[in-house]
Design an enzyme around this catalytic site. Structure first.
Site, PDB file in Angstrom:
ATOM      1  N   GLY A  44       1.234   3.601   9.262  1.00 12.79           N
ATOM      2  CA  GLY A  44       2.452   3.508   8.449  1.00 12.79           C
ATOM      3  C   GLY A  44       2.999   4.603   8.134  1.00 12.79           C
ATOM      4  O   GLY A  44       3.933   4.597   7.421  1.00 12.79           O
ATOM      5  N   ASP A  46      -3.377   0.127   2.265  1.00 12.89           N
ATOM      6  CA  ASP A  46      -2.711  -0.638   3.628  1.00 12.89           C
ATOM      7  C   ASP A  46      -3.850  -1.213   4.275  1.00 12.89           C
ATOM      8  O   ASP A  46      -3.725  -1.055   5.581  1.00 12.89           O
ATOM      9  CB  ASP A  46      -2.063   0.455   4.181  1.00 12.89           C
TER      10      ASP A  46
END
Length: 536
Positions: A25, A142
């Site tokens: 990410g 996440d």
């Protein structure tokens, strides 16, 4: 202290880059050699926003390094080991253990969903990792299948990619820049712009459990706005595969953080399932705020704030977030599952009164499809149909009904069947209106299923489920098949049949197995907005 040249890069005087092995990410992951200790490691190169001022960039580097060092203090067998944190040429790097094996997302893509026992094992391992991280004040933010590694040979579950982790109480990129994370797995309080705590990671774990049991996130949609709406508002009813762990999933996917199942309770229930094969009821009952045991099609009409207990401020913040996120670079892990009836054959296919070649092709191989039951309300209440969602239009069909179809789809008629077809016939929305038959929708669908092998080459994995549609008797039929040609490739069909006003309505969508997520969205939109011209 570093060298770069001849495609060789060394940082920290000891870590020699060899090959790029992934992208997370917040940066790129490299396989590297630790020349000092003679071992293989993984190095994550954290990306910086080069549009920032020099002072802001320095603060971002410091924040990343501070949070990386906090993660480096975590010690748990299910958390990636961080060996070192390096600042080289003003760029931060995290040096981690190199895990031999792919991600959980890779495993699902190759082998399909896992069974409930394996899902419980994975969930239990991740709960252990989150317990240690949260105790140290570190939020992952996440958690998704792509950030969970499965070690080859041992099956060890390893939570990785803490690249956007947050140290509680610290200013983070979310507050200072834009939204960071994977929307399908993000808790509604974060999507609505509210400050999130450890419970947001538990929500993500609940979504992950559904994804590993069914093959895709329950919030998978075609657009960012659709994902946001689904996470914050829609009533989700997971398919049958999720039922063994439903008490845990239902508890974790409570929209209000204060009502969400705590980590200890989720751990207790998963341990009990692994030991006994049954999930006990939680100590505190969890109302089906977000979940029920069966799937309901997407509702595209946004409910009032009061319906979900959220304030108008949250509505405004959530709307603003859609605009903000649309312009940001967001990594969304996409696991597409699938979507064909004797009645779903397009004009020109076997069993059709005309012949026309199909222009569809798919290289995707079949993968398991979630079995879903379409149910809305058990009471006979009339609900105004929604307007067309983004990317769709309302088609007022001469056949006596209206429904939402994607823009650009053309209408064709083949006997009693009406089709709305995408360019190249890749996606097929079919509608048939007939008189009622003895035995109702269930018998009609089971008869069609019995004829499945005759009408649909390679027919397999067919299942008919009796259900209701707006309180009326209905039946859902799903199956996978080979398509009408090798070029067309394997396909999956979802077909709902119900009785209304003395008529039998049949709506189905056929799509390539690799595009089933989009096919499902088309099916949801068509069924959810379908209105016959005559009342019941």
């Amino acid at each position: 202290m570093g060298t770069e040249g001849d495609n060789v890069r060394v940082i920290g005087g000891r870590y020699r880059f060899e090959a790029r092995i992934g992208r997370g990410g917040m940066g790129v992951v490299w396989r590297a050699s630790d020349t000092l200790l003679g071992r293989q490691v993984a190095v994550k190169e954290l990306g910086l926003d080069d549009s920032l001022s020099e002072d802001d960039a320095r603060q971002q580097r410091e924040r990343m390094l501070r949070e990386a060092r906090a993660v480096a203090q975590l010690r748990h067998p299910n958390i990636i080991v961080v060996h070192d944190v390096v600042l080289h040429d003003e760029h931060p790097y995290i040096v981690m253990e190199l895990i031999s094996g792919g991600s959980l997302a890779d495993r699902i893509a190759r082998q399909g969903p896992v069974d409930a026992t394996e899902a419980a094992r994975i969930g239990l391992a991740l709960l252990g990792a989150l317990r240690v991280a949260h105790a140290a004040g570190v939020l992952h933010r996440d958690l998704k299948p792509a950030n969970v590694l499965i070690e080859a040979g041992t099956g060890r579950v390893v939570l990785t990619d803490f690249g956007i982790a947050q140290v509680e109480g610290a200013s983070t990129l979310t507050e200072t820049g834009g939204f960071v994370g994977s929307p399908e797995y993000t808790a509604p309080e974060r999507m609505a712009g509210e400050r999130a705590g450890a419970g947001a990671d538990l929500w993500s774990l609940g979504v992950l459990l559904v994804a590993v049991l069914t093959g895709e996130s329950p919030f998978r949609r075609d657009s960012l706005g659709g994902i946001l709406h689904a996470v914050v508002y829609e009533e989700l009813r997971p398919p049958a595969e999720a039922e063994p762990l439903l008490p845990v999933i239902q508890g974790l996917l409570q929209r209000e953080p204060a009502r969400r199942m705590p980590l200890d309770e989720a751990e207790r229930l998963l341990r009990a399932y692994i030991a006994t094969g049954a999930t006990p009821q939680p100590a505190v009952p969890y109302a089906a705020d977000a979940l029920r045991p069966t799937y309901t099609p997407t509702r595209y009409d946004v409910p009032p704030a009061a319906r979900r207990g959220r304030s108008p401020r949250v509505l405004l913040v959530a709307a603003a977030l859609v605009a903000a996120v649309a312009g940001a670079a967001i990594a969304i892990a996409v696991l597409l599952s699938q979507q064909g009836t004797g009645d779903n054959a397009p004009p020109g296919s076997p069993g059709s009164s005309s012949r026309r070649p199909s222009g569809s092709a798919s290289s995707a191989s079949p993968s398991p499809t979630p079995t879903v039951t379409v149910t809305r309300r058990e009471t006979r209440t009339e609900t105004p149909r929604a307007s067309a969602p983004s990317g769709y239009r309302i088609a007022d069909d001469p056949g006596g009904f209206r429904l939402a179809v994607p823009k650009g789809f053309r209408r064709e008629v083949d006997g009693p069947r009406v089709f709305y077809l995408s360019p190249g016939d890749t996606f097929r929305i079919g509608i048939k209106v007939t008189d009622t038959v003895g035995g109702g929708p269930g018998e009609a669908q089971r008869k069609s299923a019995a004829d499945g092998p005759k009408n649909n080459p390679g027919y397999r994995a067919g299942k008919v489920t009796d259900t209701t549609h707006d309180g009326r008797a209905a039946a859902l039929w799903e199956f996978t098949w080979n398509g009408f040609s090798a070029a067309e490739g394997a396909r999956h069909t979802v077909d709902l049949c119900w009785e209304q006003g003395g008529r039998m309505y049949d709506v189905w969508v056929s799509a390539p197995v690799g595009e089933a997520g989009r096919g499902r969205a088309h099916f949801d939109a068509a069924v959810d907005t379908f209105v016959p011209s005559a009342g019941d």
